[in-house]
Design a protein around this motif. Structure first.
Motif, mmCIF file in Angstrom:
data_model
loop_
_atom_site.group_PDB
_atom_site.id
_atom_site.type_symbol
_atom_site.label_atom_id
_atom_site.label_comp_id
_atom_site.label_asym_id
_atom_site.label_seq_id
_atom_site.Cartn_x
_atom_site.Cartn_y
_atom_site.Cartn_z
ATOM 1 N N THR A 118 0.822 -1.196 0.000
ATOM 2 C CA THR A 118 0.000 0.000 0.000
ATOM 3 C C THR A 118 0.862 1.255 0.000
ATOM 4 O O THR A 118 1.947 1.292 0.581
ATOM 5 C CB THR A 118 -0.921 0.016 1.232
ATOM 6 N N ASP B 220 -0.370 3.967 1.269
ATOM 7 C CA ASP B 220 -0.830 4.721 2.433
ATOM 8 C C ASP B 220 0.339 5.018 3.370
ATOM 9 O O ASP B 220 1.160 4.144 3.648
ATOM 10 C CB ASP B 220 -1.876 3.926 3.211
ATOM 11 N N TYR B 221 0.413 6.237 3.812
ATOM 12 C CA TYR B 221 1.392 6.681 4.804
ATOM 13 C C TYR B 221 2.826 6.651 4.281
ATOM 14 O O TYR B 221 3.764 6.805 5.061
ATOM 15 C CB TYR B 221 1.292 5.849 6.089
ATOM 16 N N ARG B 222 2.991 6.463 2.989
ATOM 17 C CA ARG B 222 4.331 6.499 2.403
ATOM 18 C C ARG B 222 4.517 7.787 1.609
ATOM 19 O O ARG B 222 3.606 8.224 0.902
ATOM 20 C CB ARG B 222 4.542 5.328 1.446
ATOM 21 N N SER C 233 4.180 13.934 0.927
ATOM 22 C CA SER C 233 4.347 13.128 2.134
ATOM 23 C C SER C 233 3.240 12.094 2.260
ATOM 24 O O SER C 233 2.227 12.143 1.571
ATOM 25 C CB SER C 233 4.356 14.033 3.361
ATOM 26 N N GLY C 234 3.443 11.159 3.178
ATOM 27 C CA GLY C 234 2.458 10.116 3.394
ATOM 28 C C GLY C 234 1.129 10.632 3.909
ATOM 29 O O GLY C 234 0.099 9.984 3.724
ATOM 30 N N SER C 235 1.147 11.789 4.515
ATOM 31 C CA SER C 235 -0.080 12.375 5.045
ATOM 32 C C SER C 235 -0.694 13.404 4.112
ATOM 33 O O SER C 235 -1.687 14.046 4.447
ATOM 34 C CB SER C 235 0.202 13.037 6.394
ATOM 35 N N ASN D 298 -5.274 7.392 -2.419
ATOM 36 C CA ASN D 298 -4.941 6.201 -1.648
ATOM 37 C C ASN D 298 -5.954 5.074 -1.865
ATOM 38 O O ASN D 298 -5.587 3.892 -1.798
ATOM 39 C CB ASN D 298 -4.846 6.550 -0.162
ATOM 40 N N TYR E 137 8.827 5.385 4.523
ATOM 41 C CA TYR E 137 8.419 6.330 5.555
ATOM 42 C C TYR E 137 7.525 7.411 4.971
ATOM 43 O O TYR E 137 7.396 7.542 3.761
ATOM 44 C CB TYR E 137 9.664 6.949 6.192
ATOM 45 N N ALA E 138 6.928 8.214 5.855
ATOM 46 C CA ALA E 138 5.960 9.219 5.425
ATOM 47 C C ALA E 138 6.584 10.554 5.052
ATOM 48 O O ALA E 138 5.964 11.353 4.360
ATOM 49 C CB ALA E 138 4.927 9.444 6.526
#
Length: 124
Positions: A28, A30-32, A52-54, A74, A101-102
């Motif tokens: 996924t 997500d958050y990457r 960013s992941g967010s 996402n 990482y994010a």
């Protein structure tokens, strides 16, 4: 199998537009953090944009600011790069990459997963 697959490249005239897509499979996004990079013949790989992941405010290399837009969906495990007002100097192979990482960065060495690239050619 962890895989990123880019699509959407092609040949376009100066001033034209393309939208690149990058779909992940086997993991996924997500958050990457996700980055788009490009490499022209004889040149080093260059960071174009990252997010960013967010989510939040993305980064862009100065040469594409105001012309390119990165976005992520996402739900579709997909990241996009909308490219407008294309110039001949945008010609390159474009790669998407994902971090573990994010936190976003334009440093290609920080990315663990890479797609195979898609060619973008801007020429009249």
């Amino acid at each position: 199998q962890l895989q990123l697959v880019e699509s959407g490249g092609g040949a376009v005239q100066p001033g034209g537009s393309l939208r690149l897509s990058c779909v992940a499979s086997g993991f996924t996004l997500d958050y990457r953090a996700i980055g788009w990079f490009r490499q022209a013949p004889g040149k080093e790989r260059e960071g174009v944009s990252c997010i960013s992941g967010s989510g939040g405010v993305p980064d862009y290399v100065d040469s594409v600011k105001g012309r390119f837009t990165i976005s992520r969906d996402n739900a579709k495990n997909t990241v996009y790069l909308q490219m407008s007002s294309l110039k001949p100097e945008d010609t390159a192979v474009y790669f998407c990459a994902a971090r573990r990482y994010a936190i976003k960065t334009m440093n290609p060495g920080a990315y663990a997963y890479w797609g195979q690239g898609t060619q973008v050619t801007v020429s009249s």
